[in-house]
Scaffold this motif. Structure first.
Motif, PDB file in Angstrom:
ATOM      1  N   SER B 241       0.857  -1.184   0.000  1.00 22.31           N
ATOM      2  CA  SER B 241       0.000   0.000   0.000  1.00 22.31           C
ATOM      3  C   SER B 241       0.895   1.237   0.000  1.00 22.31           C
ATOM      4  O   SER B 241       2.094   1.157   0.263  1.00 22.31           O
ATOM      5  CB  SER B 241      -0.880   0.024   1.244  1.00 22.31           C
ATOM      6  OG  SER B 241      -0.094   0.358   2.376  1.00 22.31           O
ATOM      7  N   ASP B 274      -5.954  -1.763   4.599  1.00 23.86           N
ATOM      8  CA  ASP B 274      -7.268  -1.320   5.035  1.00 23.86           C
ATOM      9  C   ASP B 274      -8.291  -1.346   3.901  1.00 23.86           C
ATOM     10  O   ASP B 274      -9.463  -1.614   4.117  1.00 23.86           O
ATOM     11  CB  ASP B 274      -7.160   0.094   5.614  1.00 23.86           C
ATOM     12  CG  ASP B 274      -8.344   0.424   6.502  1.00 23.86           C
ATOM     13  OD1 ASP B 274      -8.618  -0.367   7.426  1.00 23.86           O
ATOM     14  OD2 ASP B 274      -9.005   1.445   6.254  1.00 23.86           O
ATOM     15  N   GLN B 278      -8.279   4.547  -2.852  1.00 21.32           N
ATOM     16  CA  GLN B 278      -7.161   4.713  -3.783  1.00 21.32           C
ATOM     17  C   GLN B 278      -6.362   3.422  -3.919  1.00 21.32           C
ATOM     18  O   GLN B 278      -5.672   3.218  -4.901  1.00 21.32           O
ATOM     19  CB  GLN B 278      -6.228   5.839  -3.321  1.00 21.32           C
ATOM     20  CG  GLN B 278      -6.887   7.206  -3.260  1.00 21.32           C
ATOM     21  CD  GLN B 278      -7.416   7.533  -1.881  1.00 21.32           C
ATOM     22  OE1 GLN B 278      -7.482   6.668  -1.011  1.00 21.32           O
ATOM     23  NE2 GLN B 278      -7.810   8.771  -1.669  1.00 21.32           N
TER      24      GLN B 278
HETATM   25  C1  LIG Z   1      -4.339  11.312  -4.099  1.00 21.23           C
HETATM   26  C2  LIG Z   1      -4.114  10.062  -3.292  1.00 21.23           C
HETATM   27  C3  LIG Z   1      -3.526   8.967  -3.918  1.00 21.23           C
HETATM   28  C4  LIG Z   1      -3.314   7.786  -3.203  1.00 21.23           C
HETATM   29  N1  LIG Z   1      -2.767   6.707  -3.860  1.00 21.23           N
HETATM   30  C5  LIG Z   1      -2.644   5.530  -3.194  1.00 21.23           C
HETATM   31  C6  LIG Z   1      -2.136   4.365  -3.872  1.00 21.23           C
HETATM   32  O1  LIG Z   1      -1.743   4.399  -5.043  1.00 21.23           O
HETATM   33  N2  LIG Z   1      -2.068   3.207  -3.164  1.00 21.23           N
HETATM   34  C7  LIG Z   1      -2.443   3.091  -1.856  1.00 21.23           C
HETATM   35  O2  LIG Z   1      -2.355   1.997  -1.282  1.00 21.23           O
HETATM   36  N3  LIG Z   1      -2.893   4.187  -1.197  1.00 21.23           N
HETATM   37  C8  LIG Z   1      -2.997   5.398  -1.832  1.00 21.23           C
HETATM   38  N4  LIG Z   1      -3.431   6.490  -1.126  1.00 21.23           N
HETATM   39  C9  LIG Z   1      -3.524   6.398   0.342  1.00 21.23           C
HETATM   40  C10 LIG Z   1      -4.767   5.731   0.888  1.00 21.23           C
HETATM   41  O3  LIG Z   1      -5.762   6.706   1.035  1.00 21.23           O
HETATM   42  C11 LIG Z   1      -4.496   5.060   2.244  1.00 21.23           C
HETATM   43  O4  LIG Z   1      -3.981   6.023   3.132  1.00 21.23           O
HETATM   44  C12 LIG Z   1      -3.525   3.884   2.230  1.00 21.23           C
HETATM   45  O5  LIG Z   1      -3.874   2.986   1.198  1.00 21.23           O
HETATM   46  C13 LIG Z   1      -3.552   3.165   3.550  1.00 21.23           C
HETATM   47  O6  LIG Z   1      -2.610   2.141   3.586  1.00 21.23           O
HETATM   48  P1  LIG Z   1      -2.750   0.891   4.594  1.00 21.23           P
HETATM   49  O7  LIG Z   1      -4.006   0.169   4.301  1.00 21.23           O
HETATM   50  O8  LIG Z   1      -1.475   0.137   4.491  1.00 21.23           O
HETATM   51  O9  LIG Z   1      -2.713   1.578   6.009  1.00 21.23           O
HETATM   52  P2  LIG Z   1      -3.821   1.836   7.129  1.00 21.23           P
HETATM   53  O10 LIG Z   1      -4.922   2.653   6.618  1.00 21.23           O
HETATM   54  O11 LIG Z   1      -3.048   2.306   8.285  1.00 21.23           O
HETATM   55  O12 LIG Z   1      -4.437   0.409   7.424  1.00 21.23           O
HETATM   56  C14 LIG Z   1      -3.770  -0.610   8.114  1.00 21.23           C
HETATM   57  C15 LIG Z   1      -4.670  -1.810   8.157  1.00 21.23           C
HETATM   58  O13 LIG Z   1      -3.962  -2.901   8.739  1.00 21.23           O
HETATM   59  C16 LIG Z   1      -4.835  -3.577   9.650  1.00 21.23           C
HETATM   60  N5  LIG Z   1      -3.958  -4.247  10.629  1.00 21.23           N
HETATM   61  C17 LIG Z   1      -3.245  -3.686  11.640  1.00 21.23           C
HETATM   62  N6  LIG Z   1      -2.494  -4.624  12.249  1.00 21.23           N
HETATM   63  C18 LIG Z   1      -2.755  -5.806  11.644  1.00 21.23           C
HETATM   64  C19 LIG Z   1      -2.290  -7.144  11.824  1.00 21.23           C
HETATM   65  N7  LIG Z   1      -1.376  -7.461  12.747  1.00 21.23           N
HETATM   66  N8  LIG Z   1      -2.782  -8.114  11.010  1.00 21.23           N
HETATM   67  C20 LIG Z   1      -3.695  -7.826  10.054  1.00 21.23           C
HETATM   68  N9  LIG Z   1      -4.168  -6.571   9.838  1.00 21.23           N
HETATM   69  C21 LIG Z   1      -3.689  -5.574  10.620  1.00 21.23           C
HETATM   70  C22 LIG Z   1      -5.714  -2.503  10.198  1.00 21.23           C
HETATM   71  O14 LIG Z   1      -6.929  -3.067  10.667  1.00 21.23           O
HETATM   72  C23 LIG Z   1      -5.933  -1.618   8.970  1.00 21.23           C
HETATM   73  O15 LIG Z   1      -7.029  -2.098   8.223  1.00 21.23           O
HETATM   74  C24 LIG Z   1      -3.659   7.690  -1.827  1.00 21.23           C
HETATM   75  C25 LIG Z   1      -4.237   8.790  -1.212  1.00 21.23           C
HETATM   76  C26 LIG Z   1      -4.470   9.964  -1.922  1.00 21.23           C
HETATM   77  C27 LIG Z   1      -5.126  11.124  -1.217  1.00 21.23           C
END
Ligand SMILES: Cc1cc2nc3c(=O)[nH]c(=O)nc-3n(C[C@H](O)[C@H](O)[C@H](O)COP(=O)(O)OP(=O)(O)OC[C@H]3O[C@@H](n4cnc5c(N)ncnc54)[C@H](O)[C@@H]3O)c2cc1C
Lengths: 263, 331
Positions: B241, B274, B278
């Motif tokens: 991500s 999550d 995006q």
């Molecule tokens: C213009 C724009 C472009 C973007 N482009 C992208 C893009 O190309 N790609 C992208 O990915 N995002 C993009 N984003 C960001 C996106 O909005 C999110 O912030 C991002 O995807 C979140 O990453 P995440 O799921 O890793 O983190 P988090 O939102 O922090 O989620 C973490 C997840 O892990 C889970 N978790 C925690 N611990 C454990 C565990 N031990 N075992 C299992 N699950 C666990 C939680 O429950 C949660 O669901 C963009 C945002 C904007 C505004």
């Protein structure tokens, strides 16, 4: 050196979107429209070039879209572009980026001076296509380098080196100017325009022109006709696999093999 | 009559991309519906035997542009090669795979030849000679339907894994025809100096059928090793991500999503992701999606085919072991 920046207004990527009941387009009610994030990289790159060098004479920003796109053009002016060209088109043509590129080419070639650098976003997050940049390069008779993550323009301002992201690596490309570049995430971090700059941008000159009045565009029509929009097909509800981690692993591997047949 | 269907066959380091082979299924479908013969073009430098792999897919004509300047992708040289090939075979439809190259060259070809263009199609059907196509738009939140006319050239790029590749035919029909492209006439000022491969130990997400992807909660580059282990067992690649990339846990070329790569593998395993809109924009087109997340109401579950509400650190190693056992039993 003269730089052209191409920007487009798109729905905010965070917005949840729905389609009008008759499928004729997007339901825009309550949707926030912003500058396409990849185009912000292009605008930022242009402004940084001016800050780093003494030979950037002018940065022109051009946008194409419905009348409301003016707002996005003003944001680009607030980031540092000097003047704007707003090309107004009917929304139904927004799905044909070749048509948009033709109109932009028609608008900017009215000016005989030409541009040394044309900067675009890698793609618009409305069409998710990325057709506009390469097509514009073709219409302008320029080489282009797509999806760049690094740019160095030499001191005399006639050559550039760029790195572009491809599957499994980076391509290092050298080019003479003029050239068109499409900007990928990682190139630069776009700035937030300051309040004084937002105020100043309101006074910067903007030419508004109807695409149909541009040279050669009176008879032009999109080659791809927009039929309609629909929501993506609903995925089947998720099957939750229960049990201890050991049981989950066994069951998940079983369903992936026997039901989904993917491993 | 100009109604041939030209398949642009993309090769990388001597291997034809699966996404290019899949185009022959669509080409055959269009030939049946609209007439015309299926032709193919391979471009590269010293690609010798590759062409015969294509011949087995049944093109009636097989053009090969084999010259040193085609060693690396160059927009203008490749555009010229495709336009020349289209003229040679009398193409009305040009098919490309939606890859970095396909997205880059398709618009130039369509613009140069005054044709119609549709990028990243996920469905193509014939309507009285015209083509109705569907393509995801607005970050995958909508599907746009477009019509490309019955007259004039049409350039389509097709999302990988939209079609299954046809079975190779034992009796290839076409002889290889060398295509001479006048590259000097293009006089392009842009040249690729080199390609710096990233982390050649591991496969890229765009090259595989199975992706194991991790989010911010994986925690660190070292912790990602359990995802690499699972990916290796499945002969897949690791994705991430944006939050994981921004935190420096993975290099940027592994990012999936709106500002990363758009992928459509057979299987996508999202570990601790999550499911932000995006992120979904980059992987929603995957055939089967598995979500592993501790939070039962994480949005990723609404996009998933199978879900496990569990700590990824507990499940992923067990999953790797279980897959290993299964695959060992196969062989
Ligand atoms: C213009 C724009 C472009 C973007 N482009 C992208 C893009 O190309 N790609 C992208 O990915 N995002 C993009 N984003 C960001 C996106 O909005 C999110 O912030 C991002 O995807 C979140 O990453 P995440 O799921 O890793 O983190 P988090 O939102 O922090 O989620 C973490 C997840 O892990 C889970 N978790 C925690 N611990 C454990 C565990 N031990 N075992 C299992 N699950 C666990 C939680 O429950 C949660 O669901 C963009 C945002 C904007 C505004």
């Amino acid at each position: 050196m003269r730089i052209l920046v191409v920007v487009k207004q798109v729905p905010d990527s965070r917005a949840s979107l729905s389609v009008l009941a008759d499928g004729s387009g997007l339901d825009k009610a309550g949707v926030r429209f912003v500058c396409n994030p990849f185009d912000e990289f292009a605008a930022e790159q242009a402004v940084q070039l001016r800050e780093k060098r003494s030979d950037v004479d002018e940065i022109v920003a051009v946008t194409i879209g419905p009348a409301e796109a003016l707002q996005t053009l003003r944001t680009t002016l607030a980031m540092g572009a000097d003047r704007g060209i707003q090309i107004v088109v009917d929304e139904s043509v927004m799905f044909d980026e070749l048509y948009l590129a033709r109109a932009i080419a028609a608008a900017v070639t009215r000016d005989e001076q030409g541009y040394d650098l044309v900067l675009c976003g890698k793609q618009g997050i409305d069409n998710d296509a990325g057709d506009l940049g390469p097509a514009l390069a073709e219409y302008l008779g320029l080489p282009h380098i797509g999806a760049i993550v690094e740019l160095v323009v030499n001191e005399s301002g006639d050559r550039a080196n760029a790195k572009r992201q491809i599957e499994g690596g980076l391509e290092v490309v050298e080019t003479g100017l003029p050239v068109l570049l499409t900007c990928e995430k990682g190139l630069v971090e776009p700035r937030y325009p300051s309040l004084p700059n937002i105020m100043k941008a309101k006074k910067k000159p903007v030419e508004t022109v109807d695409a149909k009045t541009l040279p050669g565009m009176a008879e032009a029509a999109p080659r791809a006709t927009f039929i309609g929009l629909s929501p993506p097909p609903a995925r089947e509800a998720c099957t939750i696999i229960e049990g201890t981690p050991e049981e989950m692993a066994k069951e998940l591997v079983r369903v992936l093999r026997e039901e989904a047949k993917v491993i | 009559m100009s109604n041939s269907i030209l398949v642009f066959v993309e090769q990388r380091e001597g291997t034809i991309l699966p996404a290019s082979l899949q185009l022959f299924t669509l080409a055959q479908q269009l030939a049946t519906e609209q007439g015309g013969q299926v032709c193919a073009l391979v471009v590269g430098a010293r690609i010798g035997e590759l062409a015969s792999d294509c011949a087995a897919l049944g093109p009636k004509r097989l053009l090969v542009a084999d010259a040193p300047p085609f060693r690396y992708y160059s927009p203008r040289a490749y555009t010229q090669a495709i336009c020349d090939a289209a003229a040679t075979v009398g193409a009305q439809t040009v098919l490309l795979a939606t890859t970095a190259l396909g997205r880059d060259v398709g618009p130039r070809v369509a613009a140069k030849l005054g044709g119609a263009l549709a990028t990243d199609c996920t469905s193509v059907s014939s309507h009285n000679g015209s083509l109705r196509i569907q393509r995801p738009s607005y970050c995958g939140k909508c599907i746009a339907e477009l019509e490309l006319p019955a007259d004039g050239l049409r350039v389509l790029s097709v999302r990988p894994n939209t079609f299954a590749a046809p079975e190779p035919d034992a009796a290839p029909a076409a002889e290889v025809e060398p295509l001479a492209v006048d590259i000097d006439a293009i006089g392009s000022r842009a040249t690729t100096l080199e390609v710096v491969k990233s982390d050649s130990m591991h496969k890229d997400v765009s090259e595989v059928d199975i992706i194991v992807s991790g989010g911010r909660s994986v925690g660190s580059e070292e912790d990602f090793s359990i995802l690499y282990d699972l990916a290796e067992v499945l002969d897949g690649a690791v994705g991430a991500s944006r939050a994981a990339v921004d935190a420096g846990q993975q290099p940027r070329d592994r990012q999936i999503g709106l500002t990363g790569k758009v992928v459509s593998p057979r299987l996508y395993i999202a570990c601790g992701i999550d499911g932000a809109i995006q992120h979904l924009a980059g992987m929603r087109g995957s055939r089967v999606i598995v979500a592993i997340n501790t939070k039962a109401d994480a949005p990723i579950f609404s996009a998933a085919t199978y879900g496990c509400v569990v700590d990824l650190f507990e499940l992923v190693p067990l999953l790797a072991a279980e897959c290993k056992r299964l695959l060992a039993a196969d062989s």
